[in-house]
Scaffold this motif. Structure first.
Motif, PDB file in Angstrom:
ATOM      1  N   GLU A 131      19.293  29.221 -21.726  1.00  0.00           N
ATOM      2  CA  GLU A 131      20.485  28.555 -21.188  1.00  0.00           C
ATOM      3  C   GLU A 131      20.229  27.530 -20.097  1.00  0.00           C
ATOM      4  O   GLU A 131      21.160  26.898 -19.626  1.00  0.00           O
ATOM      5  CB  GLU A 131      21.514  29.578 -20.682  1.00  0.00           C
ATOM      6  N   ARG A 132      18.976  27.330 -19.687  1.00  0.00           N
ATOM      7  CA  ARG A 132      18.754  26.295 -18.672  1.00  0.00           C
ATOM      8  C   ARG A 132      17.420  25.583 -18.796  1.00  0.00           C
ATOM      9  O   ARG A 132      17.118  24.678 -18.035  1.00  0.00           O
ATOM     10  CB  ARG A 132      18.933  26.824 -17.261  1.00  0.00           C
ATOM     11  N   MET A 133      16.582  25.937 -19.756  1.00  0.00           N
ATOM     12  CA  MET A 133      15.291  25.273 -19.907  1.00  0.00           C
ATOM     13  C   MET A 133      15.348  24.201 -20.993  1.00  0.00           C
ATOM     14  O   MET A 133      16.011  24.363 -22.019  1.00  0.00           O
ATOM     15  CB  MET A 133      14.191  26.288 -20.254  1.00  0.00           C
ATOM     16  N   LYS A 134      14.623  23.118 -20.774  1.00  0.00           N
ATOM     17  CA  LYS A 134      14.506  22.058 -21.775  1.00  0.00           C
ATOM     18  C   LYS A 134      13.763  22.580 -23.003  1.00  0.00           C
ATOM     19  O   LYS A 134      12.758  23.284 -22.875  1.00  0.00           O
ATOM     20  CB  LYS A 134      13.752  20.858 -21.198  1.00  0.00           C
ATOM     21  N   LEU A 135      14.240  22.202 -24.161  1.00  0.00           N
ATOM     22  CA  LEU A 135      13.647  22.669 -25.417  1.00  0.00           C
ATOM     23  C   LEU A 135      12.188  22.253 -25.537  1.00  0.00           C
ATOM     24  O   LEU A 135      11.322  23.077 -25.859  1.00  0.00           O
ATOM     25  CB  LEU A 135      14.452  22.123 -26.601  1.00  0.00           C
ATOM     26  N   TRP A 136      11.898  20.991 -25.260  1.00  0.00           N
ATOM     27  CA  TRP A 136      10.530  20.504 -25.487  1.00  0.00           C
ATOM     28  C   TRP A 136       9.561  21.024 -24.436  1.00  0.00           C
ATOM     29  O   TRP A 136       8.370  21.164 -24.707  1.00  0.00           O
ATOM     30  CB  TRP A 136      10.530  18.975 -25.546  1.00  0.00           C
ATOM     31  N   SER A 137      10.051  21.326 -23.261  1.00  0.00           N
ATOM     32  CA  SER A 137       9.191  21.962 -22.258  1.00  0.00           C
ATOM     33  C   SER A 137       8.793  23.359 -22.718  1.00  0.00           C
ATOM     34  O   SER A 137       7.636  23.774 -22.572  1.00  0.00           O
ATOM     35  CB  SER A 137       9.929  22.047 -20.917  1.00  0.00           C
ATOM     36  N   PHE A 138       9.758  24.072 -23.283  1.00  0.00           N
ATOM     37  CA  PHE A 138       9.477  25.411 -23.803  1.00  0.00           C
ATOM     38  C   PHE A 138       8.456  25.361 -24.936  1.00  0.00           C
ATOM     39  O   PHE A 138       7.507  26.158 -24.977  1.00  0.00           O
ATOM     40  CB  PHE A 138      10.771  26.064 -24.294  1.00  0.00           C
ATOM     41  N   LEU A 139       8.641  24.431 -25.859  1.00  0.00           N
ATOM     42  CA  LEU A 139       7.732  24.353 -27.012  1.00  0.00           C
ATOM     43  C   LEU A 139       6.332  23.906 -26.594  1.00  0.00           C
ATOM     44  O   LEU A 139       5.336  24.337 -27.191  1.00  0.00           O
ATOM     45  CB  LEU A 139       8.313  23.411 -28.064  1.00  0.00           C
ATOM     46  N   LEU A 140       6.248  23.076 -25.567  1.00  0.00           N
ATOM     47  CA  LEU A 140       4.930  22.680 -25.061  1.00  0.00           C
ATOM     48  C   LEU A 140       4.211  23.893 -24.475  1.00  0.00           C
ATOM     49  O   LEU A 140       3.003  24.086 -24.690  1.00  0.00           O
ATOM     50  CB  LEU A 140       5.084  21.583 -24.004  1.00  0.00           C
ATOM     51  N   PHE A 141       4.947  24.725 -23.753  1.00  0.00           N
ATOM     52  CA  PHE A 141       4.345  25.951 -23.238  1.00  0.00           C
ATOM     53  C   PHE A 141       3.937  26.878 -24.387  1.00  0.00           C
ATOM     54  O   PHE A 141       2.902  27.550 -24.312  1.00  0.00           O
ATOM     55  CB  PHE A 141       5.309  26.687 -22.307  1.00  0.00           C
ATOM     56  N   ALA A 142       4.727  26.919 -25.449  1.00  0.00           N
ATOM     57  CA  ALA A 142       4.404  27.760 -26.607  1.00  0.00           C
ATOM     58  C   ALA A 142       3.051  27.381 -27.204  1.00  0.00           C
ATOM     59  O   ALA A 142       2.301  28.249 -27.673  1.00  0.00           O
ATOM     60  CB  ALA A 142       5.497  27.646 -27.664  1.00  0.00           C
ATOM     61  N   VAL A 143       2.725  26.094 -27.179  1.00  0.00           N
ATOM     62  CA  VAL A 143       1.416  25.636 -27.671  1.00  0.00           C
ATOM     63  C   VAL A 143       0.296  26.279 -26.857  1.00  0.00           C
ATOM     64  O   VAL A 143      -0.687  26.791 -27.412  1.00  0.00           O
ATOM     65  CB  VAL A 143       1.328  24.095 -27.604  1.00  0.00           C
ATOM     66  N   VAL A 144       0.438  26.267 -25.547  1.00  0.00           N
ATOM     67  CA  VAL A 144      -0.591  26.826 -24.664  1.00  0.00           C
ATOM     68  C   VAL A 144      -0.643  28.349 -24.770  1.00  0.00           C
ATOM     69  O   VAL A 144      -1.726  28.948 -24.842  1.00  0.00           O
ATOM     70  CB  VAL A 144      -0.327  26.398 -23.209  1.00  0.00           C
ATOM     71  N   MET A 145       0.520  28.976 -24.783  1.00  0.00           N
ATOM     72  CA  MET A 145       0.587  30.432 -24.800  1.00  0.00           C
ATOM     73  C   MET A 145      -0.013  31.007 -26.076  1.00  0.00           C
ATOM     74  O   MET A 145      -0.826  31.933 -26.032  1.00  0.00           O
ATOM     75  CB  MET A 145       2.056  30.871 -24.660  1.00  0.00           C
ATOM     76  N   THR A 146       0.381  30.468 -27.211  1.00  0.00           N
ATOM     77  CA  THR A 146      -0.066  31.030 -28.492  1.00  0.00           C
ATOM     78  C   THR A 146      -1.455  30.546 -28.892  1.00  0.00           C
ATOM     79  O   THR A 146      -2.137  31.208 -29.672  1.00  0.00           O
ATOM     80  CB  THR A 146       0.939  30.690 -29.601  1.00  0.00           C
ATOM     81  N   GLY A 147      -1.869  29.412 -28.334  1.00  0.00           N
ATOM     82  CA  GLY A 147      -3.185  28.881 -28.696  1.00  0.00           C
ATOM     83  C   GLY A 147      -4.306  29.347 -27.791  1.00  0.00           C
ATOM     84  O   GLY A 147      -5.459  29.453 -28.238  1.00  0.00           O
ATOM     85  N   VAL A 148      -3.977  29.683 -26.513  1.00  0.00           N
ATOM     86  CA  VAL A 148      -5.039  30.012 -25.555  1.00  0.00           C
ATOM     87  C   VAL A 148      -4.754  31.280 -24.750  1.00  0.00           C
ATOM     88  O   VAL A 148      -5.566  32.213 -24.728  1.00  0.00           O
ATOM     89  CB  VAL A 148      -5.286  28.832 -24.583  1.00  0.00           C
TER      90      VAL A 148
END
Length: 420
Positions: A131-148
């Protein structure tokens, strides 16, 4: 004849892995429905978009590098092949292990089962920052979280590697059967780091510290999501037995299914009772989180408790999650779906109760493992979130948050007929 028996065992264990993986994949629907039901209608489309996109991101990043980091091997799964060589290797391994040995199954099925766990970990983050985070900021973090981030801590636990080459958690007596800490607490640690940098939703807390409830728009959807997660958890825990092709493994699978269900039921009952005591009424959202808390608690060791012990563990977890949600609210940590409490606080509880029924685990080892997972994921996530915040920002503008993430991020509404 012997080769035919080994081939049957290989096929059965591979098929079981795939079916359980499909059940865990279905948990993505559960997380999506639960989160969409517990947020306001103006953020529904963004929630749906985010959950499906994070699943796709997790699958891709784990294929590119995550699986290789966690278990060794080549990037892009280039070492997973088929053909006659695979058949011969499988038969040799089956002959060496026999029906009482380690699991023998397709490497591709192992990847599929592992990748849906990665997506589950990332789904936990989604609900906490809703409800308050930018979509693309979240998905960019998902790249780091799931990849590393997740693959590295997974390599120290399920992968059997030493932590930064210093010590081995397995040698210390750390045990996490299906991921109360490795998956759930890790997701909560990443979520906590994001929430601390993100801040609370506008209007959640008053100027004098009062807590203002922000009701979800669709509680039937939230209830459906919880039941989907409950069902998918049989694959989550049951598949972690890793084998079905012999009597002992089949009995273990049955016990895991039984205890998983018993703990969820206990968690629901515990949360319902404590909510009635505190609020004077039955609270559906606490009931839902209680069931999930029971599931998280039993995930660390679902094979060794009795059904009664599993129920009691779940009941305690249901009480803990209600108290934790209330406590986090008091210190102004805004978690719209209770993810940090369900997966983090109860994930730690699940790790700590393992030695009660599994003598191979030690309390020292469990504490060391929990601390290692939390510190690594929290610090690494905090750094990643901070970089993203500095570069593109984390939070929606005040105007976009007021109007809703659906219009701001996706340009559409979930229920357009209700706003005309």
């Amino acid at each position: 004849m012997q080769n035919q028996i080994f081939e049957l065992q290989y096929a059965l264990d591979t098929f079981y892995f795939l079916i359980c993986g499909a059940l865990v994949m279905w948990m993505a629907a559960g997380f999506t429905m639960l989160e969409a039901g517990l947020v306001r209608s103006k953020n529904t489309v963004e929630i749906l978009t985010k959950n499906i996109a994070l699943f796709a991101t997790a699958c891709t990043m784990y294929m590119i590098c995550g699986y290789a980091i966690m278990y060794g091997g080549d990037l892009f799964l280039s070492g997973i092949a088929g053909g006659d060589t695979l058949v011969e290797e499988a038969l040799t391994a089956s002959a060496e292990n026999g029906f009482d040995g380690d699991s023998v199954y397709s490497a591709a099925s192992d990847f599929f089962f592992q990748v849906v766990f990665v997506a589950t970990c990332m789904s936990i983050v989604s609900g906490a920052v809703a409800e308050r985070m930018k979509l693309w900021s979240f998905l960019l973090f998902a790249v780091v979280m799931t990849g590393v981030i997740y693959p590295l801590e997974g390599s120290w636990t399920w992968g059997g590697n030493d932590v930064f080459g210093m010590f081995n958690l397995g040698d210390m007596g750390f045990s996490d059967f299906a991921g109360s800490g490795i998956v759930h607490m890790a997701g909560a640690a990443a979520a906590l780091a994001g929430v601390l940098l993100l801040g609370a939703r506008k209007g959640k807390y008053g100027p004098n510290g009062e807590i203002r409830a922000i009701p979800g728009a669709n509680l039937p959807l939230a209830a459906l999501g919880t039941l989907i997660l409950w069902m998918g958890w049989f694959g989550f825990n049951g598949g972690s037995v890793l084998k079905l092709g012999d009597i002992a493994s089949a009995n273990s699978v049955a016990m895991v299914f039984l205890n998983t269900n018993a703990a969820a039921a206990g968690g629901a009952i515990g949360a319902l009772i404590i909510a009635r005591i505190i609020f004077g009424k039955a609270d559906l959202t606490m009931l839902l989180n209680g069931a999930l808390a029971g599931l998280v608690a039993i995930t660390a060791e679902p094979s060794t408790p009795s059904a009664l012990q599993a129920t009691l563990f779940g009941l305690i977890a249901g009480v803990i999650v209600v108290l934790s949600i209330l406590a986090l609210d008091k210190i102004k940590i805004d978690d719209p779906v209770g993810a940090i409490s369900v997966h983090g606080v109860v994930g730690l509880f699940g790790l700590l109760i393992v030695p009660i029924t599994n003598p191979a685990a030690s309390f020292v080892g469990q504490i060391a493992g929990a601390a290692t997972i939390f510190v690594w994921v929290f610090v690494a996530s905090l750094i990643a979130w901070a970089i993203i915040k500095a570069v593109i920002g984390l939070r929606l503008s005040e105007e976009d948050e007021y109007e809703g993430a659906d219009i701001a991020e996706c340009g559409m509404e979930a229920y357009p007929e209700f706003v005309r």
